[in-house]
Motif scaffolding. Structure first.
Motif, PDB file in Angstrom:
ATOM      1  N   LYS A 111       0.827  -1.198   0.000  1.00 31.08           N
ATOM      2  CA  LYS A 111       0.000   0.000   0.000  1.00 31.08           C
ATOM      3  C   LYS A 111       0.870   1.260   0.000  1.00 31.08           C
ATOM      4  O   LYS A 111       1.912   1.292   0.655  1.00 31.08           O
ATOM      5  CB  LYS A 111      -0.903   0.008   1.232  1.00 31.08           C
ATOM      6  CG  LYS A 111      -1.871  -1.157   1.303  1.00 31.08           C
ATOM      7  CD  LYS A 111      -2.668  -1.113   2.592  1.00 31.08           C
ATOM      8  CE  LYS A 111      -3.616  -2.291   2.701  1.00 31.08           C
ATOM      9  NZ  LYS A 111      -4.389  -2.277   3.968  1.00 31.08           N
ATOM     10  N   PRO A 112       0.445   2.302  -0.697  1.00 30.17           N
ATOM     11  CA  PRO A 112       1.182   3.569  -0.633  1.00 30.17           C
ATOM     12  C   PRO A 112       1.208   4.095   0.796  1.00 30.17           C
ATOM     13  O   PRO A 112       0.241   3.938   1.546  1.00 30.17           O
ATOM     14  CB  PRO A 112       0.368   4.490  -1.551  1.00 30.17           C
ATOM     15  CG  PRO A 112      -0.436   3.576  -2.422  1.00 30.17           C
ATOM     16  CD  PRO A 112      -0.725   2.368  -1.599  1.00 30.17           C
ATOM     17  N   ALA A 113       2.314   4.706   1.179  1.00 27.89           N
ATOM     18  CA  ALA A 113       2.454   5.201   2.549  1.00 27.89           C
ATOM     19  C   ALA A 113       3.031   6.607   2.545  1.00 27.89           C
ATOM     20  O   ALA A 113       3.810   6.979   1.667  1.00 27.89           O
ATOM     21  CB  ALA A 113       3.347   4.266   3.361  1.00 27.89           C
ATOM     22  N   THR A 114       2.643   7.371   3.553  1.00 29.48           N
ATOM     23  CA  THR A 114       3.191   8.702   3.766  1.00 29.48           C
ATOM     24  C   THR A 114       3.977   8.691   5.077  1.00 29.48           C
ATOM     25  O   THR A 114       4.064   7.670   5.761  1.00 29.48           O
ATOM     26  CB  THR A 114       2.077   9.753   3.844  1.00 29.48           C
ATOM     27  OG1 THR A 114       1.277   9.500   5.010  1.00 29.48           O
ATOM     28  CG2 THR A 114       1.205   9.705   2.600  1.00 29.48           C
ATOM     29  N   PHE A 115       4.530   9.820   5.439  1.00 33.31           N
ATOM     30  CA  PHE A 115       5.338   9.912   6.648  1.00 33.31           C
ATOM     31  C   PHE A 115       4.542   9.503   7.891  1.00 33.31           C
ATOM     32  O   PHE A 115       5.080   8.859   8.804  1.00 33.31           O
ATOM     33  CB  PHE A 115       5.857  11.348   6.814  1.00 33.31           C
ATOM     34  CG  PHE A 115       6.891  11.499   7.885  1.00 33.31           C
ATOM     35  CD1 PHE A 115       8.247  11.379   7.592  1.00 33.31           C
ATOM     36  CD2 PHE A 115       6.528  11.771   9.202  1.00 33.31           C
ATOM     37  CE1 PHE A 115       9.214  11.519   8.580  1.00 33.31           C
ATOM     38  CE2 PHE A 115       7.484  11.921  10.196  1.00 33.31           C
ATOM     39  CZ  PHE A 115       8.830  11.782   9.891  1.00 33.31           C
ATOM     40  N   LEU A 116       3.252   9.845   7.932  1.00 33.07           N
ATOM     41  CA  LEU A 116       2.443   9.619   9.131  1.00 33.07           C
ATOM     42  C   LEU A 116       1.446   8.468   8.980  1.00 33.07           C
ATOM     43  O   LEU A 116       0.498   8.364   9.770  1.00 33.07           O
ATOM     44  CB  LEU A 116       1.698  10.902   9.507  1.00 33.07           C
ATOM     45  CG  LEU A 116       2.567  12.075   9.971  1.00 33.07           C
ATOM     46  CD1 LEU A 116       1.703  13.296  10.239  1.00 33.07           C
ATOM     47  CD2 LEU A 116       3.378  11.708  11.214  1.00 33.07           C
ATOM     48  N   THR A 117       1.645   7.613   8.001  1.00 30.86           N
ATOM     49  CA  THR A 117       0.708   6.501   7.804  1.00 30.86           C
ATOM     50  C   THR A 117       0.554   5.652   9.060  1.00 30.86           C
ATOM     51  O   THR A 117      -0.553   5.284   9.465  1.00 30.86           O
ATOM     52  CB  THR A 117       1.168   5.613   6.636  1.00 30.86           C
ATOM     53  OG1 THR A 117       1.014   6.342   5.411  1.00 30.86           O
ATOM     54  CG2 THR A 117       0.340   4.346   6.550  1.00 30.86           C
ATOM     55  N   SER A 118       1.661   5.331   9.710  1.00 28.82           N
ATOM     56  CA  SER A 118       1.595   4.470  10.894  1.00 28.82           C
ATOM     57  C   SER A 118       0.834   5.136  12.038  1.00 28.82           C
ATOM     58  O   SER A 118       0.216   4.456  12.860  1.00 28.82           O
ATOM     59  CB  SER A 118       3.005   4.085  11.355  1.00 28.82           C
ATOM     60  OG  SER A 118       3.777   5.235  11.659  1.00 28.82           O
ATOM     61  N   VAL A 119       0.857   6.455  12.096  1.00 24.70           N
ATOM     62  CA  VAL A 119       0.106   7.166  13.127  1.00 24.70           C
ATOM     63  C   VAL A 119      -1.384   7.129  12.799  1.00 24.70           C
ATOM     64  O   VAL A 119      -2.227   6.865  13.668  1.00 24.70           O
ATOM     65  CB  VAL A 119       0.594   8.620  13.264  1.00 24.70           C
ATOM     66  CG1 VAL A 119      -0.208   9.359  14.328  1.00 24.70           C
ATOM     67  CG2 VAL A 119       2.084   8.644  13.618  1.00 24.70           C
TER      68      VAL A 119
END
Length: 299
Positions: free
Chosen positions: A176-184
């Motif tokens: 899946k595409p992810a950004t810097f804050l995806t995990s948050v």
């Protein structure tokens, strides 16, 4: 073999590729392909899948995520998986493959998607007997995200007396595409965990074969940080300093645990360090929000 295909979508680019694979692939064609667009209503994939299967005409309903990649012979393999299944089998799950980089260790986000390969009952590619869906009542639409709603349905289907088997068909789920804050942002799932606990009891995680969560650890870290700030405001600097050290130590350890199995590039290290400080309070906030929202829910 009469089967229908239901695809909930929010307009991902891969949808056209998926529909083309279904049209051109080898094997018996489905009775219909029902694409349910949730991009405007935003009611969630559970509601979209319910809309689809209730309109479906097939004896079996194959649910696909709109970002999966099908093999050219997927239709033939699906029918082979479903052929001659005994009446007590309510569903057939595909074998999910998540391609990871071969030249480096996977990032935290990539490892998160890779967990789909071993997850139970995910609807990235899952075929349900329509009768089983009707008896179980379909997906619980109180789950607003693509998280836990498929496992919760599977538990109810099995409680109704059906078995769920794993087929031989193989479906690819890209990272899946992810950004810097995806995990948050992913910590929103803690609210859904609260609903699962209300519906299935305190042992729900073991029933779905899930790993033990980190919520208790996050609660300790968050409490240490909040108390450190409170002690600082009240002028109790020594106690506040001790609590701040506890918070810093636990946060650093959490970051190390997340960094160690990854590629250890500078951008990944920075991302893990920052998000490791943000995840504990986010997880606690969303769990509290879920407990309050679902406090009246009964099994």
């Amino acid at each position: 073999m009469k089967y229908s295909v239901v695809i909930p979508t929010v307009g991902r680019p891969n949808l056209d590729v998926l529909l083309e694979a279904l049209a051109e692939g080898t094997g018996p064609d489905p009775c219909e392909i029902l694409v349910v667009d949730d991009s405007e209503t935003r009611l969630g994939p559970a509601a979209a899948r319910n809309t689809g299967w209730r309109e479906a005409q097939g004896e079996w309903v194959a649910f696909l995520d709109d970002d999966v990649v099908l093999a050219p012979d997927w239709k033939a393999r699906l029918c082979a998986d479903l052929q001659n299944l005994p009446p007590d089998v309510g569903a057939s799950q595909a074998r999910i493959v998540v391609p990871l980089p071969e030249d480096r260790k996977p990032t935290d986000a990539e490892r998160g998607t890779a967990g789909l390969a071993t997850a139970h009952w995910i609807t990235a590619d899952m075929a349900y007997r329509r009768e089983a869906l009707a008896r179980a009542g379909g997906f619980d639409e109180r789950f607003p995200r693509a998280y836990r709603e498929d496992a919760e349905l599977a538990l109810r289907v099995q409680d109704a007396g059906y078995r769920i088997v794993r087929g031989d068909r193989v479906t690819t789920h890209p990272v899946k595409p992810a950004t810097f804050l995806t995990s948050v942002r992913d910590q929103r799932g803690n609210a859904d965990d609260a609903l699962m606990r209300r519906l299935e009891g305190s042992r729900w995680r073991s029933r779905i074969g899930g790993a033990q969560g980190r919520l208790q650890s996050h609660a300790i870290t968050t409490a240490a940080g909040l108390l450190a700030v409170l002690c600082g405001v009240m002028g109790r600097r020594r106690l506040g300093g001790a609590l701040a050290a506890v918070w810093a130590g636990r946060t650093a350890w959490f970051a190390v645990v997340r960094i160690a199995p990854g590629p250890r590039t500078w951008d990944e290290i920075v991302r893990m360090t920052v998000t490791s400080a943000l995840i504990p309070p986010a997880a606690c906030w969303h769990r509290l929000r879920g407990e309050v929202r679902h406090r009246r829910v009964r099994p």
